[in-house]
Motif scaffolding. Structure first.
Motif, PDB file in Angstrom:
ATOM      1  N   ARG A 152       0.835  -1.206   0.000  1.00 10.64           N
ATOM      2  CA  ARG A 152       0.000   0.000   0.000  1.00 10.64           C
ATOM      3  C   ARG A 152       0.868   1.253   0.000  1.00 10.64           C
ATOM      4  N   HIS A 153       0.421   2.238  -0.759  1.00  7.82           N
ATOM      5  CA  HIS A 153       1.066   3.539  -0.890  1.00  7.82           C
ATOM      6  C   HIS A 153       2.452   3.470  -1.517  1.00  7.82           C
ATOM      7  N   HIS A 177      -2.999   1.212  -4.107  1.00  4.75           N
ATOM      8  CA  HIS A 177      -4.108   2.136  -3.851  1.00  4.75           C
ATOM      9  C   HIS A 177      -5.167   1.562  -2.910  1.00  4.75           C
ATOM     10  N   SER A 179      -7.042   0.624   0.492  1.00  7.06           N
ATOM     11  CA  SER A 179      -7.124   1.225   1.829  1.00  7.06           C
ATOM     12  C   SER A 179      -7.842   0.296   2.798  1.00  7.06           C
TER      13      SER A 179
END
Length: 193
Positions: A152-153, A177, A179
């Motif tokens: 993630r990120h 992307h 969450s």
């Protein structure tokens, strides 16, 4: 307080988790007293610890199964390489940046160290790191037993069809992307549902 905790462990410390104001001297003391018993080392926001000194110290933790170095502004490529070579039981690795990193700059040095030295890795979290598709490919090639991957990120990674196909063998995948909860690939065992 951390030094006293290490001393009171009397060489039997199996897990050491620290957050905040901790420096290299505490990790050095830990390696002098508990090197042969430590299985889990988690360092969160310990900004006084640097990659070079941690890389030298971590070679003493040969029974290490879990390593986390989170909320830092620097890379820990030397630590990753040293841990991969010295800690054959390492199964879980977590690395995260203290802030979202500039996506225009690639940072695959940690990914290369992971891919070339950690073939037994089962769980990997790289949160807000600058790795690219090439770095992720190196990890997937070098870590064939990977079951859980959290990227993630990591916005330099572009999840194209080829990368989706390569990641399909990973049971739990969290994409750049994502969450929410992890996405599950593979078969579902109905006995556990």
């Amino acid at each position: 307080m951390a030094r006293e905790s290490v001393r009171r462990g009397a060489g039997q410390c199996q897990a050491f988790w620290a957050e905040g104001d901790l420096d290299d001297s505490v990790i050095s003391l830990l390696s002098d007293t508990s090197a042969l018993s430590l299985k889990s080392l988690r360092l969160i926001s310990c900004n006084s610890i640097c990659d070079t000194s941690l890389a030298l110290t971590i070679t003493k933790f040969t029974l290490l199964e879990e390593l986390e170095v989170s909320n830092y502004l620097m890379d820990f490529s030397k630590t990753c390489a040293a841990a991969g070579k010295a800690c054959p039981l390492l199964k879980r690795l977590r690395l995260s940046s203290g802030r979202f990193e500039d996506c225009r700059v690639s940072g695959d040095v940690e990914a290369a160290a992971i891919g070339t030295t950690m073939p037994e890795l089962r769980s990997l979290q790289l949160f807000a790191k600058r790795i690219s598709n090439g770095g992720l490919a190196a990890i997937l090639d070098g870590c064939p037993l990977l079951e859980s991957l959290d990227i993630r990120h990591c916005f330099n990674i572009v999840m194209n069809d080829e990368l989706h196909a390569r990641c399909s063998r990973v049971h739990t995948l969290r994409r750049p992307h994502d969450s929410g909860g992890p996405r599950i690939f593979g078969k579902i065992n109905l006995a556990h549902v």
